[in-house]
Scaffold this motif. Structure first.
Motif, PDB file in Angstrom:
ATOM      1  N   PHE A  33      53.198  53.310   3.276  1.00  0.00           N
ATOM      2  CA  PHE A  33      53.541  51.974   3.761  1.00  0.00           C
ATOM      3  C   PHE A  33      54.708  51.426   2.941  1.00  0.00           C
ATOM      4  CE2 PHE A  33      49.433  51.404   5.983  1.00  0.00           C
ATOM      5  CZ  PHE A  33      48.677  52.378   5.360  1.00  0.00           C
ATOM      6  N   TYR A  35      56.318  47.733   2.067  1.00  0.00           N
ATOM      7  CA  TYR A  35      56.149  46.279   2.134  1.00  0.00           C
ATOM      8  C   TYR A  35      57.337  45.616   1.452  1.00  0.00           C
ATOM      9  CZ  TYR A  35      51.201  46.264   3.557  1.00  0.00           C
ATOM     10  OH  TYR A  35      50.013  46.400   4.247  1.00  0.00           O
ATOM     11  N   GLY A  42      56.044  35.975   1.441  1.00  0.00           N
ATOM     12  CA  GLY A  42      54.953  36.744   0.855  1.00  0.00           C
ATOM     13  C   GLY A  42      55.144  38.235   1.074  1.00  0.00           C
ATOM     14  N   LEU A  43      54.048  38.936   1.238  1.00  0.00           N
ATOM     15  CA  LEU A  43      54.065  40.389   1.442  1.00  0.00           C
ATOM     16  C   LEU A  43      54.071  40.695   2.934  1.00  0.00           C
ATOM     17  CD1 LEU A  43      51.524  41.443  -1.258  1.00  0.00           C
ATOM     18  CD2 LEU A  43      53.701  42.594  -0.950  1.00  0.00           C
ATOM     19  N   LEU A  45      54.571  43.751   5.869  1.00  0.00           N
ATOM     20  CA  LEU A  45      54.638  45.182   6.163  1.00  0.00           C
ATOM     21  C   LEU A  45      55.903  45.464   6.971  1.00  0.00           C
ATOM     22  CD1 LEU A  45      53.257  47.987   6.168  1.00  0.00           C
ATOM     23  CD2 LEU A  45      52.234  47.321   8.353  1.00  0.00           C
ATOM     24  N   TYR A  48      54.956  51.783   8.564  1.00  0.00           N
ATOM     25  CA  TYR A  48      54.072  52.733   7.921  1.00  0.00           C
ATOM     26  C   TYR A  48      54.062  54.067   8.655  1.00  0.00           C
ATOM     27  CZ  TYR A  48      50.085  51.787  11.130  1.00  0.00           C
ATOM     28  OH  TYR A  48      49.258  51.652  12.216  1.00  0.00           O
ATOM     29  N   PHE A  91      57.937  47.209  -1.995  1.00  0.00           N
ATOM     30  CA  PHE A  91      56.827  48.023  -2.474  1.00  0.00           C
ATOM     31  C   PHE A  91      56.562  49.181  -1.517  1.00  0.00           C
ATOM     32  CE2 PHE A  91      55.178  45.848  -6.098  1.00  0.00           C
ATOM     33  CZ  PHE A  91      55.454  44.499  -5.904  1.00  0.00           C
ATOM     34  N   GLY A 100      41.352  51.100   8.637  1.00  0.00           N
ATOM     35  CA  GLY A 100      41.243  49.745   8.106  1.00  0.00           C
ATOM     36  C   GLY A 100      40.513  49.615   6.795  1.00  0.00           C
ATOM     37  N   LEU A 104      44.836  50.517  -0.520  1.00  0.00           N
ATOM     38  CA  LEU A 104      46.182  50.988  -0.762  1.00  0.00           C
ATOM     39  C   LEU A 104      46.446  51.090  -2.257  1.00  0.00           C
ATOM     40  CD1 LEU A 104      48.311  48.963   1.814  1.00  0.00           C
ATOM     41  CD2 LEU A 104      47.056  51.080   2.125  1.00  0.00           C
ATOM     42  N   PHE A 106      49.584  50.946  -4.749  1.00  0.00           N
ATOM     43  CA  PHE A 106      50.965  50.474  -4.719  1.00  0.00           C
ATOM     44  C   PHE A 106      51.783  51.047  -5.867  1.00  0.00           C
ATOM     45  CE2 PHE A 106      51.313  47.114  -1.523  1.00  0.00           C
ATOM     46  CZ  PHE A 106      49.987  46.932  -1.176  1.00  0.00           C
TER      47      PHE A 106
ATOM     48  N   TYR B  33      37.789  44.396   7.426  1.00  0.00           N
ATOM     49  CA  TYR B  33      37.651  44.646   6.000  1.00  0.00           C
ATOM     50  C   TYR B  33      38.456  43.605   5.232  1.00  0.00           C
ATOM     51  CZ  TYR B  33      35.968  49.000   7.891  1.00  0.00           C
ATOM     52  OH  TYR B  33      35.267  49.934   8.609  1.00  0.00           O
ATOM     53  N   PHE B  35      39.889  42.391   1.371  1.00  0.00           N
ATOM     54  CA  PHE B  35      40.304  42.951   0.089  1.00  0.00           C
ATOM     55  C   PHE B  35      40.813  41.831  -0.824  1.00  0.00           C
ATOM     56  CE2 PHE B  35      40.761  47.498   1.345  1.00  0.00           C
ATOM     57  CZ  PHE B  35      40.706  47.376   2.723  1.00  0.00           C
ATOM     58  N   TYR B  37      43.537  41.870  -4.166  1.00  0.00           N
ATOM     59  CA  TYR B  37      44.429  42.613  -5.041  1.00  0.00           C
ATOM     60  C   TYR B  37      44.944  41.662  -6.119  1.00  0.00           C
ATOM     61  CZ  TYR B  37      44.829  46.629  -1.887  1.00  0.00           C
ATOM     62  OH  TYR B  37      44.571  47.745  -1.130  1.00  0.00           O
ATOM     63  N   GLN B  39      48.124  41.029  -8.864  1.00  0.00           N
ATOM     64  CA  GLN B  39      49.490  41.378  -9.226  1.00  0.00           C
ATOM     65  C   GLN B  39      49.809  40.732 -10.574  1.00  0.00           C
ATOM     66  OE1 GLN B  39      52.784  39.880  -6.771  1.00  0.00           O
ATOM     67  NE2 GLN B  39      53.835  41.836  -7.023  1.00  0.00           N
ATOM     68  N   LEU B  45      50.719  45.920  -7.614  1.00  0.00           N
ATOM     69  CA  LEU B  45      49.493  45.373  -7.039  1.00  0.00           C
ATOM     70  C   LEU B  45      48.337  46.317  -7.332  1.00  0.00           C
ATOM     71  CD1 LEU B  45      51.860  44.347  -4.772  1.00  0.00           C
ATOM     72  CD2 LEU B  45      49.777  43.248  -3.950  1.00  0.00           C
ATOM     73  N   PHE B  91      45.934  38.237  -4.477  1.00  0.00           N
ATOM     74  CA  PHE B  91      46.116  38.271  -3.029  1.00  0.00           C
ATOM     75  C   PHE B  91      44.821  38.650  -2.334  1.00  0.00           C
ATOM     76  CE2 PHE B  91      50.672  37.835  -2.613  1.00  0.00           C
ATOM     77  CZ  PHE B  91      51.164  38.277  -3.834  1.00  0.00           C
ATOM     78  N   SER B  95      42.116  43.662   7.004  1.00  0.00           N
ATOM     79  CA  SER B  95      42.511  44.644   8.000  1.00  0.00           C
ATOM     80  C   SER B  95      41.403  44.751   9.033  1.00  0.00           C
ATOM     81  CB  SER B  95      42.804  46.006   7.368  1.00  0.00           C
ATOM     82  OG  SER B  95      41.615  46.612   6.919  1.00  0.00           O
ATOM     83  N   GLU B  96      41.832  44.995  10.256  1.00  0.00           N
ATOM     84  CA  GLU B  96      40.872  45.126  11.333  1.00  0.00           C
ATOM     85  C   GLU B  96      40.430  46.578  11.439  1.00  0.00           C
ATOM     86  OE1 GLU B  96      43.248  43.186  14.259  1.00  0.00           O
ATOM     87  OE2 GLU B  96      42.377  41.234  13.824  1.00  0.00           O
ATOM     88  N   THR B 102      46.374  47.976   9.481  1.00  0.00           N
ATOM     89  CA  THR B 102      47.131  47.695   8.269  1.00  0.00           C
ATOM     90  C   THR B 102      46.688  46.366   7.683  1.00  0.00           C
ATOM     91  OG1 THR B 102      48.859  46.645   9.575  1.00  0.00           O
ATOM     92  CG2 THR B 102      49.127  48.980   9.082  1.00  0.00           C
ATOM     93  N   LEU B 103      47.000  46.218   6.426  1.00  0.00           N
ATOM     94  CA  LEU B 103      46.619  45.008   5.711  1.00  0.00           C
ATOM     95  C   LEU B 103      47.534  43.844   6.044  1.00  0.00           C
ATOM     96  CD1 LEU B 103      45.838  46.223   2.081  1.00  0.00           C
ATOM     97  CD2 LEU B 103      44.232  45.314   3.738  1.00  0.00           C
ATOM     98  N   PHE B 105      48.298  40.275   4.326  1.00  0.00           N
ATOM     99  CA  PHE B 105      48.063  39.597   3.060  1.00  0.00           C
ATOM    100  C   PHE B 105      48.198  38.090   3.209  1.00  0.00           C
ATOM    101  CE2 PHE B 105      47.840  42.828  -0.249  1.00  0.00           C
ATOM    102  CZ  PHE B 105      48.334  43.952   0.388  1.00  0.00           C
ATOM    103  N   LYS B 107      49.333  34.539   1.153  1.00  0.00           N
ATOM    104  CA  LYS B 107      50.539  34.268   0.371  1.00  0.00           C
ATOM    105  C   LYS B 107      50.298  34.395  -1.134  1.00  0.00           C
ATOM    106  CE  LYS B 107      53.632  33.275   3.540  1.00  0.00           C
ATOM    107  NZ  LYS B 107      54.054  31.907   3.876  1.00  0.00           N
TER     108      LYS B 107
END
Lengths: 115, 115
Positions: A33, A35, A42-43, A45, A48, A91, A100, A104, A106, B33, B35, B37, B39, B45, B91, B95-96, B102-103, B105, B107
C-alpha cells in the motif's frame, strides 16, 4: 526481521522535477500500500497492490502520479512533474494479504518537499 | 462509505494522568475491523490493536485499554497513568470485511504528555 524499507527518508526537489520513491515490503507479504500523509487531509490511500497487481488506484491524485510493483520485493511511486502541493510524507505499508482484518506494517516514510 | 472521526485534535496531560482518545466510526457493513495505530515523533506508524465487529469485549494490555461499543459506533482508547513516552499521534482506523478491503484512517489525535 527487517521491516518495510523506504528510501529516501527525505527528498527535497524543485517544482517540475521527477521524484521516485522506493519501497521494499516485508518478505512474504503479498499486499503493498502507498499512503500519503498531510496535515490537511491526514492519511490517504493512494494505491494498493496484491500479488504485484494494482487493485485500486482510485486514490492517485492525478496522472502525474504512477506506481509500479515489478516484483514481490520492490515498488516505486513516481511523481512527474512534481508540484509544491505534492509535499507530504509518503508511507509504504505491507501486509500478509489484502483482507480487511490484516494489520499493516508501515515503513518510516519519505518526507517529500517540493520547492 | 466508511468514515472515522477523531474529534480530539490534540490532548495535553501531565504524566500519570489517565487519558481517553475518542473514535467514532461509520460503516454500512456488518463485518468490519477497527484498529488503533501509534505514530511517535520518529514518524513510523505502529500497530496497537485490532478488533472485529463481532467481538465487543473490552481489551486491556498493560496501561492500554480499549472500549468497543457498537451501540454508539465507538472504539475509544484509554491510557492509564500516562508517561512521556506515550506522546505521539494516535490514529483510529476502519476496514470493511468483504473481499479486498483497505484501511480508512481518522485524522489522528496528538497526545502530549509532559513531565
Amino acid at each position: 526481521d527487517a521491516g518495510v524499507i523506504q528510501s529516501p527518508r527525505h527528498e527535497v526537489t524543485e517544482m517540475g522535477q521527477e521524484v521516485t520513491l522506493r519501497c521494499k515490503p516485508i518478505s512474504g507479504h503479498n499486499s503493498l500500500f502507498w499512503y500519503r500523509q498531510t496535515m490537511m487531509r491526514g492519511l490517504e490511500l493512494l494505491i494498493y497492490f496484491n500479488n504485484n497487481v494494482p487493485i485500486d488506484d482510485s486514490g492517485m491524485p492525478e496522472d502525474r502520479f504512477s506506481a509500479k510493483m515489478p516484483n514481490a520485493s520492490f515498488s516505486t511511486l513516481k511523481i512527474q512533474p512534481s508540484e509544491p502541493r505534492d509535499s507530504a510524507v509518503y508511507f509504504c505499508a505491507s501486509s500478509f494479504r489484502a483482507s480487511g482484518d490484516e494489520k499493516l506494517f508501515f515503513g518510516s516514510g519519505t518526507q517529500l518537499s517540493v520547492l | 462509505a466508511q468514515k472515522v472521526t477523531q474529534a480530539q485534535t490534540e490532548i495535553s496531560v501531565v504524566e500519570k494522568e489517565d487519558v481517553t482518545l475518542d473514535c467514532v466510526y461509520e460503516t454500512r457493513d456488518t463485518t468490519y475491523y477497527l484498529f488503533w495505530y501509534k505514530q511517535p515523533p520518529s514518524g513510523e506508524l505502529v500497530f496497537l490493536i485490532r478488533r472485529n465487529s463481532f467481538d465487543e469485549q473490552n481489551e486491556i494490555s498493560g496501561r492500554y485499554s480499549w472500549n468497543f461499543q457498537k451501540s454508539t459506533s465507538s472504539f475509544n482508547f484509554t491510557i492509564t497513568a500516562s508517561q512521556v513516552v506515550d506522546s505521539a499521534v494516535y490514529f483510529c482506523a476502519l476496514s470493511e470485511g468483504s473481499g479486498y478491503s483497505t484501511l480508512t484512517f481518522g485524522k489522528g489525535t496528538m497526545l502530549l504528555v509532559s513531565p
